[in-house]
Design an enzyme around this catalytic site. Structure first.
Site, PDB file in Angstrom:
ATOM      1  CG  ASP A 447     -12.843  15.051  20.841  1.00 30.50           C
ATOM      2  OD1 ASP A 447     -13.145  14.574  21.941  1.00 30.50           O
ATOM      3  OD2 ASP A 447     -13.644  15.665  20.103  1.00 30.50           O
ATOM      4  CG  ASP A 511     -19.206  17.765  23.686  1.00 26.79           C
ATOM      5  OD1 ASP A 511     -18.079  18.276  23.804  1.00 26.79           O
ATOM      6  OD2 ASP A 511     -19.434  16.784  22.947  1.00 26.79           O
TER       7      ASP A 511
END
Ligand code: DGJ
Length: 707
Positions: A447, A511
């Protein structure tokens, strides 16, 4: 003047090369017949001088410079460091040599006065993708600084008058905008240290008369500069120039004596339509993806993030793993919150040791449990970051990017590590390497949740070198652990490009897992990326980001078109929902061989609320057709399929489960169960009338070629 042609299977590029002068592209289009007279072709596209032009009209060509009066942005800009200042150099690069080898052309340009040379490489890949990269070397004695240097400068054929570009934000990546190329041109740069959610490193040019498209991309995971300079002063032939390159802060890239800089690869493809363009990009991606064969088929993930968030316990995770396995999940991914004191997002990045509060005996027992259930194990990391509230930061404060004597502004409570510094990179490498050595980890979700501001360290600006540091760290870890699959995530789709894609196994498109949003986001990304690299998860309902409630049947069908996963807690689903999800996971497993190897076709439909995608592969095809809003008419227009053999006959079925609300409207359900046999001509011409009246209804359509 010499003319050279590069031929791909379906396209030809013709270069006009003048040693001692410039280099230009005089033809870019469908493959030319053998024997075409290239000089005549060039003459047919040339334009005479008009009254208000320099006496020698400027030709921006493949290395545009301002020297002869061209008003656009130069592809190369150099400055010279003097005592206390930097002075911009007047450049004059001339073609000094060229060399062709099959489908590759190398051009060398020299500026004799500066003692600088440029090597530009153009090649056509097996996929039909045209790639370019350039390097610049200072062989002279001046202290030069490289201010800009494009990987691609493409004189755009005049028929491409329209442009599709993308904008976006967190949880809303890749919004498409199509319009004529503005007379004042187009420019997009990023400053976040990554391509960003807004996709400025991708664009599509279109000839509206024929539908022909040209898709272009910069394969770089840092900041980009994308621009189209139209022909403002009337250069030789009126063409606009598209440029793509990395961008960085002024003064950052030193080009001292004998120092070189190499651009990332820029690429473009030509195609008769958007579906074919997608197929060229997908073929290229499939050629560069690391170790693809060893890793197929793509396992179904369950990710803990939207199931448990930071509410982690060993017992809760074991239970989640049990529930996941019962659904047919193949990989259990432990997301954020497992390390150091990380109980929320304000702490502990940099402390990559297993939290003893949650896992008193390390990750071993959880991994053993996951494996005993037949799944493999994946782990979330964010190696480039550090929380000020962490042991790592307390020990290595100077390892974080910062502007000297200034405040250190955080984002999500975190700072960025100076990865181009070997000591910092080593320290991170050691921690992640130790985890991968100690535990049986099949996959890392890598990430990156912060923009690079200020992109500065002791050495000055690091906007460019930070990305190189990221690649180095990733490459070192991959070399040490070649079997570990990696996903590129940056708060969703903030760092998706072919630079990272040549190093990772999949990307996280957004997301936002809301199926309605995904019906826009996945088709947008899949314009450039094949479905197998696009993580596609079933979210909880209500969705944690949009708050929308959607039926499981709809969520699951949409998630099949990608690399499928689940990001919800099965314990919070009803029995019916779990059964429906398990059935779709089984469908995904049955069809992933087609979805992840085949040709993607975009299905057009007159209702803008209907999205259709289809993948054909060998004798099989699977389509997804989804209606998001209440249809304006009772009978939605038939869905016309694509990519079929017009002469062949196909058995068409609707894989079950069927969408509960819509199934009642199927005229003769038994016939759909047995399968309708129709020709490719009928399926592509008239199409299939499916009940698509209700909002949030999706169908899968399976096809098998019979003859
Ligand atoms: C941002 C990612 O995009 C999410 O999927 C999740 O991994 C969180 N970070 C965790 O902090």
């Amino acid at each position: 003047m010499e003319f050279v042609r590069l031929d791909g299977e379906r396209l030809t590029l013709v270069f006009a090369l003048e040693v001692g002068g410039g280099a230009d592209l005089v033809y870019l289009g469908a493959r030319l017949p053998e024997g075409e007279d290239l000089g005549t072709l060039a003459a047919s596209g040339a334009r005479g001088r008009h009254e208000s032009q320099p006496d020698v009209p400027p030709v921006p060509g493949l290395l545009p410079e301002g020297k002869a009066g061209w008003s656009g942005t130069p592809a190369v800009r150099l400055s010279e460091r003097r005592e206390d200042s930097c002075v911009q150099c007047a450049t004059d690069f001339r073609l000094s040599a060229w060399e062709q080898y099959l489908t590759e052309l190398t051009l060398t340009f020299v500026d004799d006065l500066l003692g600088v040379d440029i090597e530009h490489r153009w090649w056509i890949g097996a996929s039909g993708m045209v790639c370019t990269e350039a390097s610049i070397t200072n062989g002279g004695g001046r202290k030069l600084v490289l201010d800009r240097f494009s990987a691609l400068a493409l004189p755009v054929p005049r028929r491409f008058t329209h442009l599709t570009s993308f904008t976006g934000r967190w949880a809303g990546e890749m919004r498409e905008h199509t319009r004529p190329i503005a007379p004042e041109g187009f420019a997009r740069t990023s400053v976040a240290g990554k391509p960003g959610f807004a996709g400025g490193n991708w664009l599509i040019l279109e000839d509206p008369a024929s539908g022909e498209v040209l898709g272009a991309h910069l394969a770089w995971s840092g900041d980009h500069d994308t621009r189209i300079d139209p022909d403002m002063v009337g250069s030789a032939d009126g063409r606009a120039v598209l440029q793509m390159g990395a961008s960085w802060d002024g003064g950052e890239v030193d080009l001292e004596h004998d120092v070189s800089y190499r651009t990332p690869v820029a690429m473009f493809a030509l195609a008769p339509d958007r579906s074919t363009l997608a197929q060229v990009f997908h073929a290229h991606a499939r050629a560069i993806l690391p170790h693809r064969d060893a890793w197929a088929p793509r396992k179904v993930h369950l990710n803990s993030w939207e199931a448990l968030g930071f509410n982690l316990s060993e017992e809760g995770l074991m239970r989640l793993a049990d529930d996941a396995a019962a659904l047919g999940i193949e990989r259990f991914v432990l997301d954020d919150g497992w390390f150091g004191g990380r109980r929320n997002d304000q702490t502990s990045l940099g402390d990559w040791f297993v939290s003893p509060d949650i896992f008193p005996n390390g990750l071993g027992p959880l991994i053993a449990h996951v494996k005993s259930l037949g799944m493999d194990f994946g782990l979330w990391v964010e190696p480039e970051m550090v929380s000020p509230e962490s042991d790592f930061y307390r020990q290595h404060r100077s390892g974080a990017l910062h502007a000297r004597d200034r405040e250190r502004p955080t984002m999500r409570g975190q700072l960025v590590l100076h990865l181009a510094h070997p000591a910092v990179s080593d320290a991170v490498f050691r921690q992640i390497d130790a985890l991968l050595r100690e535990y049986d980890i099949a996959y890392l979700k890598w990430d990156h949740n912060r923009d690079l501001f200020p992109a500065k360290a002791r050495v000055g600006s690091v906007r460019n070198s930070q990305t190189e540091g990221f690649y180095d760290l990733l490459d070192r870890l991959r070399a040490a652990h070649p079997k570990v699959e990696i996903e590129s995530c940056a708060s969703g789709g903030g760092r998706i490009d072919y630079g990272v894609l040549s190093r990772v196994h999949r990307v996280w498109p957004s997301d936002n897992n809301d199926a309605i949003e995904r019906l826009r986001i996945i088709p947008a990304w899949s314009q450039f990326l094949p479905l197998e690299v696009l993580g596609s998860h079933v979210s909880p309902s209500p969705n944690p980001i949009t708050g929308r409630r959607l039926a499981m049947d709809f969520r699951a069908k949409v998630a099949v078109f990608g690399h499928m996963g689940v990001e919800a807690d099965p314990a919070r689903m009803t029995d019916k929902e779990r059964a429906c999800l398990a059935a779709h996971i089984a469908l995904y497993k049955e069809w992933r061989g087609v979805l992840h190897a085949g040709a993607l076709h975009r299905l057009d439909h007159p209702d803008p609320d209907v999205t259709g995608m289809m993948v054909t592969h060998g004798d099989k095809a699977l389509a997804l057709v989804a209606q998001t809003a209440f249809s304006p008419v009772f009978d939605a227009a038939p869905v016309r399929l694509a990519g079929l053999d017009p002469e062949a006959r196909y058995r068409v079925t609707l894989p079950e489960p069927w969408p509960p609300r819509a199934r009642h409207y199927l005229a003769v359900p038994e016939r759909w169960r047995d399968g309708l046999v129709l020709s490719g001509t009928a399926l592509m011409g008239q199409g299939l009338a499916l009940p698509l009246t209700h909002p949030e209804t999706a169908w899968l359509i399976a096809l098998e070629k019979l003859s």
